[in-house]
Motif scaffolding. Structure first.
Motif, short mmCIF file in Angstrom:
data_model
loop_
_atom_site.label_atom_id
_atom_site.label_comp_id
_atom_site.label_asym_id
_atom_site.label_seq_id
_atom_site.Cartn_x
_atom_site.Cartn_y
_atom_site.Cartn_z
N ASP A 148 0.81 -1.23 0.00
CA ASP A 148 0.00 0.00 0.00
C ASP A 148 0.84 1.28 0.00
O ASP A 148 0.42 2.32 0.50
CB ASP A 148 -0.98 0.02 1.18
N CYS A 149 2.06 1.18 -0.53
CA CYS A 149 2.94 2.34 -0.66
C CYS A 149 3.39 2.45 -2.12
O CYS A 149 3.40 1.45 -2.84
CB CYS A 149 4.18 2.20 0.22
N ILE A 150 3.78 3.66 -2.52
CA ILE A 150 4.39 3.84 -3.83
C ILE A 150 5.86 4.20 -3.62
O ILE A 150 6.19 5.02 -2.77
CB ILE A 150 3.68 4.94 -4.66
N ARG A 151 6.73 3.52 -4.39
CA ARG A 151 8.16 3.75 -4.26
C ARG A 151 8.67 4.39 -5.55
O ARG A 151 8.48 3.86 -6.64
CB ARG A 151 8.89 2.43 -4.00
N CYS A 152 9.30 5.54 -5.42
CA CYS A 152 9.86 6.26 -6.57
C CYS A 152 11.04 5.47 -7.12
O CYS A 152 11.89 5.01 -6.36
CB CYS A 152 10.31 7.65 -6.12
N PRO A 153 11.11 5.32 -8.45
CA PRO A 153 12.21 4.52 -9.02
C PRO A 153 13.56 5.23 -8.98
O PRO A 153 14.59 4.58 -9.11
CB PRO A 153 11.76 4.31 -10.48
N LEU A 154 13.57 6.53 -8.78
CA LEU A 154 14.84 7.25 -8.89
C LEU A 154 15.75 7.03 -7.68
O LEU A 154 16.83 6.46 -7.80
CB LEU A 154 14.57 8.74 -9.11
#
Ligand code: FES
Length: 118
Positions: free
Chosen positions: A59-65
């Motif tokens: 339930d989290c979003i992880r930035c690819p950068l």
């Protein structure tokens, strides 16, 4: 604040995100099971578009950068620029901008569309 059509529901897939724009405002929309969400579209660290490679997990979003991670229900930061490939670099980059939570938008379904209050 008004409700705006963000995207047709059939364009969303479980566990995936899409980027939509309203004028100059960029918004990320997505679906987890039967739940829909909308957040500001750019990572608060260095403004990377989260829908471009961002991964949903727990339930989290992880930035690819640099791997900053935000909760999708309230936008809270759970990790700020950890950059696991080389943590000292991530720590340095993390200091270049102040840690900020992701803005969350209310969503609702209206006919074939996911709407957001903007
Ligand atoms: S731009 Fe997203 S973590 Fe750095």
């Amino acid at each position: 604040m008004t409700w705006k059509n963000a995207i047709k529901l059939k364009r969303l897939k479980d566990g995936k995100t899409k980027m939509v724009t309203f004028g100059l405002k960029t918004v990320m929309v997505g679906q987890i099971g039967e739940h829909y969400f909308a957040t500001e579209g750019l990572c608060r660290h260095m403004r990377w578009p989260l829908a471009w490679g961002g991964k949903i997990k727990d339930d989290c979003i992880r930035c690819p950068l640099h791997q900053s991670t935000y909760q999708l229900d309230d936008g809270k930061v759970t990790e700020w620029s950890p950059f696991p490939l080389f943590p000292p670099y991530g720590k340095l980059l993390g200091k270049l901008s102040k840690q900020k939570d992701l803005k969350i938008y209310e969503t609702r379904i209206n006919g074939d569309y996911l709407q957001i209050e903007i």
